[in-house]
Structures are given as structure tokens and as C-alpha cells.
Design a protein around this motif. Structure first.
Motif, short mmCIF file in Angstrom:
data_model
loop_
_atom_site.label_atom_id
_atom_site.label_comp_id
_atom_site.label_asym_id
_atom_site.label_seq_id
_atom_site.Cartn_x
_atom_site.Cartn_y
_atom_site.Cartn_z
N GLU A 166 15.31 47.77 18.46
CA GLU A 166 13.91 47.61 18.68
C GLU A 166 13.28 47.14 17.63
O GLU A 166 12.25 46.45 17.80
CB GLU A 166 13.29 49.08 18.87
N ARG A 170 13.41 43.28 17.76
CA ARG A 170 12.47 42.84 19.21
C ARG A 170 11.13 42.85 18.46
O ARG A 170 10.41 41.71 18.86
CB ARG A 170 12.78 43.51 20.16
N ARG A 205 10.49 39.88 16.08
CA ARG A 205 10.47 38.64 16.80
C ARG A 205 9.14 38.45 17.45
O ARG A 205 8.50 37.74 17.58
CB ARG A 205 11.51 38.45 17.77
N ALA A 206 8.69 39.63 18.20
CA ALA A 206 7.44 39.55 18.97
C ALA A 206 6.21 39.26 18.10
O ALA A 206 5.32 38.63 18.39
CB ALA A 206 7.41 40.87 19.74
N THR A 238 19.02 35.45 21.66
CA THR A 238 18.69 36.56 22.38
C THR A 238 18.65 38.04 21.32
O THR A 238 19.66 37.99 20.64
CB THR A 238 19.31 37.13 23.59
N PRO A 239 17.67 38.69 21.40
CA PRO A 239 17.91 39.95 20.43
C PRO A 239 19.19 40.73 20.43
O PRO A 239 19.62 41.21 19.87
CB PRO A 239 16.53 40.73 21.10
N GLU A 240 19.48 40.95 22.12
CA GLU A 240 20.82 41.41 22.25
C GLU A 240 22.12 40.88 21.51
O GLU A 240 22.89 41.86 21.02
CB GLU A 240 21.01 41.35 23.85
N THR A 288 21.82 42.06 18.10
CA THR A 288 22.24 43.29 17.75
C THR A 288 23.71 43.48 17.79
O THR A 288 24.11 44.34 16.98
CB THR A 288 21.53 44.33 19.13
N CYS A 348 12.17 35.10 22.82
CA CYS A 348 10.76 35.72 22.27
C CYS A 348 10.36 36.89 23.22
O CYS A 348 9.39 36.31 24.27
CB CYS A 348 9.85 34.49 22.10
N PRO A 349 10.86 38.00 22.83
CA PRO A 349 10.15 39.13 23.86
C PRO A 349 8.86 39.54 23.32
O PRO A 349 8.40 39.56 22.33
CB PRO A 349 11.29 40.40 23.10
#
Length: 373
Positions: free
Chosen positions: A69, A72, A75-76, A239-241, A244, A365-366
Motif C-alpha cells: 500500500e 502504491r 507512486r500515486a 507495476t506496484p505488484e 512488492t 501509475c495507480p
């Protein structure tokens, strides 16, 4: 449970063209201005070497879900703040389009440009650094000795920089190849003790080739800002995933290494030149070719080497309750590819590098988008 945190470097992009723009100072000014929806106090956004990039840092976390989290959210916020400066903050480890970087006007960076010339001027690369807490330098050095043969696998899983100055480089991570231009970048020999580590730092600083010890850019090193081991080999992930995944594997490697040290298990005795070849191969192939298996020193398909890494850290992942999630994330990378493969797939469809950047914005970019005043 060891705490861990992430630093991500992001490109600042003109959304209409896909080209990097030198607006870091404006973005940071917006960051410092009081407004609603600001980045939590425990996280930071800072400038970097070039004005076409910024860095966002999470606070140390204990739970993998909390770190996910935080990645994310960072980045946001970075992207939303960049939008107020007319740009987007995008997780690309190199720019697909042509760019002439603009140095941040900071004394240290100006000294680097005078000293290192084109190496400094052309260094627009975005990495991901994972910090994992260690008890002290003795434990930290023992960890460095025992993870060094495994970190090339992290590079392969994170690869997100196939393009450089408008061309396909043939590499999955050209960022790493470019980064190796710096004199201290890359793998290290075994240290053995914290005293040996400190002695090498002093010897390298004494050569006069470095501005100071902050320019020791090992793939993994002791942090001098935090009580952590800092693993620096990865590209910033698309990606954030995937970010992670790299963070989870890094923490599991550190904990596994610390347990091996306490149990008297010696590190893999691979020489630094061999590890340099392993890292170079990981940067070239990503997860779509052979990687070097640290346990055998032999080339094996990437899926086999990733499986060996997961098996190596499995006891720690099970104790942390992360084994299923990490296995699923690793399977996603192996099945669907890294950021490098996605970039190439987008370009193959449209033949436009601007579309590669547009896809990275949509993928990496979430939201939320523009900050409220």
C-alpha cells in the motif's frame, strides 16, 4: 519480523509526447506547498541527479501488505504532484525516447559533472532500492556475503528498461548496463567481517577517484543513513505488484542469510567477476533466457533459477505468511513477463515509443490523479 522499505526513482514525462521533462524542482516545490491529500509525513519525495526524475521513499514497514500500500500511495502522490507541474511521474527505468538530461543544480552533482563528464551527463536511470533492517554492521556484512550470488535474480525479475535513446538495446535491463559505467557499481568479493568492509570503503575513498564514500554503488551495501542493508540492483518496476515481489524476496533473502550466518553456514564462494557475468546475463535476458543458478554456478532456464530462489527463502516466507502471495507474484512475472517485455509488446503493436510511455502511465501509475487544491 525485520522492517523493510523501498525507494523508487521515477521519470518525469510530458504526457502528450512521452518525452522526459526537466521539472523536478517545480514538482518538489509543489510537494512542499501545503495542500490537502499530501504524502504522509513518514514518506518522502526527493530530487535526484537529473531534473527529469524524482525519488519517492516509503517508511519502514513490517507487513508486506502495508508495504504494498505504501508503494502504491507513494507512486500515486508523486504522479499527482507531477501533474500539478505539467508532467507525469512514471515507473520506467530508462526513457524510451531521446533525451538530453538536465543536471539538478546541486553542488555535489555539479562536482560530479566536472569530475566524471559524460558518465554524469548521460546518467538518467531509475532504480529501486530495498532497505532491510539489520542488527549491526557485523550482521549486515554477513548478509551481504550470503545474498550476493542471489541478487542477479532480482534484477532479472525487475527488468524494465529495454529502450535507450530511441532504440531497442537488446537488453531487458539496459539501466543496469548503463549503471556499470560508475567505477564502484556492481558485485563485490566476500568481505568476511565488518572491519574488512570498512577497510575497503576507506581504500576506495583514498584513491581519490570518488568524491566520497557515498559514491560506493555496490549492488548491495550497508546503508550509512539507516541501520539497514540496501539492495540496489533492481530496475524500478513497471507495476506496484512487481515492486512488492522484489521487496518481499529481498527481505526473505536477508533473513535467510542472517540465519545461515548464525548457524555457521558459509556463503557461496563465487568470485566477483563471475557474479558480474551473472548480473550482466540477468540484465540481458530478464526472465526469457538463462540465468546463473547460484547453487551450481551453471546456466539454467530463468524459471528454474527463480524456483531455486523461492525454495531457498521458503522457510522465511512461510513463517511470514507470504509464501503463497510471493509465489503467485513470481508466477505472474514468469507467465506474463517483466516490464521490459510489456514495453516491447506495446512497441511491436504500434511502432511508436510514445505509446510505450502511455502504456507505462496507465499500468504503473495507480490513481488518484490531480491533487485537489
Amino acid at each position: 519480523m525485520r522492517t523493510f522499505g523501498v525507494e523508487e526513482e521515477l521519470l518525469l514525462i510530458d504526457e502528450s509526447t512521452g518525452a522526459p521533462v526537466p521539472v523536478a524542482r517545480k514538482v518538489l516545490d509543489e510537494h512542499r506547498a501545503p495542500r490537502s491529500g499530501a504524502l504522509p509525513d513518514e514518506q518522502q519525495m526527493t530530487g535526484e541527479l537529473q531534473q527529469e526524475m524524482i525519488e519517492v521513499c516509503t517508511t519502514p514497514q513490517r507487513e508486506l501488505g502495508e508495504l504494498a500500500e505504501a508503494i502504491r500511495a507513494g507512486r500515486a502522490f508523486a504522479d499527482a504532484t507531477a501533474q500539478t507541474a505539467g508532467a507525469r511521474a512514471v515507473p520506467l527505468a530508462t526513457s524510451p525516447l531521446l533525451v538530453q538530461p538536465h543536471l539538478m543544480p546541486k553542488l555535489r552533482y555539479l562536482q560530479m559533472r566536472r569530475r566524471y563528464g559524460m558518465t554524469t551527463r548521460n546518467s538518467l536511470t531509475c532504480g529501486m532500492h530495498v532497505h532491510v533492517a539489520v542488527k549491526d554492521d557485523s550482521e549486515g556484512v554477513a548478509v551481504l556475503d550470503r545474498i550476493r550470488a542471489w541478487v542477479p535474480v532480482l534484477l532479472a525479475l525487475s527488468a524494465n528498461s529495454p529502450f535507450w535513446q530511441g532504440e531497442d538495446t537488446g537488453h531487458a535491463s539496459y539501466r543496469y548496463a548503463a549503471w556499470l559505467r560508475w567505477p564502484t557499481a556492481g558485485p563485490t568479493e566476500l568481505f568476511g567481517t565488518a572491519e574488512n568492509y570498512a577497510r575497503l570503503e576507506a581504500e576506495m575513498a583514498a584513491t581519490g577517484a570518488l568524491l566520497d564514500s557515498k559514491m560506493i554503488y555496490f549492488d548491495a551495501r550497508l546503508s550509512r543513513s539507516h541501520p539497514t542493508v540496501e539492495v540496489r540492483i533492481a530496475d524500478v518496476c513497471l507495476t506496484p505488484e512487481h515492486a512488492t515481489l522484489i521487496a518481499a524476496l529481498t527481505r526473505a533473502l536477508v533473513e535467510t542469510a542472517a540465519r545461515e550466518w548464525r548457524a555457521g553456514v558459509p556463503p557461496v564462494p563465487a568470485a566477483a567477476p563471475t557474479l558480474r557475468v551473472a548480473s550482466w546475463q540477468a540484465a540481458l535476458a530478464g526472465v526469457r533466457g538463462d540465468l546463473v543458478n547460484p547453487l551450481t554456478g551453471r546456466a539454467r532456464p530463468a524459471a528454474d533459477v527463480v524456483a531455486a530462489l523461492l525454495e531457498h527463502v521458503a522457510p522465511v516466507l512461510r513463517e511470514l505468511g507470504e509464501a503463497d502471495e510471493v509465489a503467485a507474484l513470481a508466477a505472474d512475472v514468469l507467465d506474463h513477463g517483466t516490464g521490459a517485455e510489456r514495453q516491447r509488446a506495446v512497441f511491436a503493436r504500434s511502432r511508436r515509443l510514445a505509446d510505450v510511455v502511455a502504456d507505462a502511465i496507465a499500468t504503473g501509475c495507480p490513481g488518484p490523479h490531480l491533487l485537489q487544491a
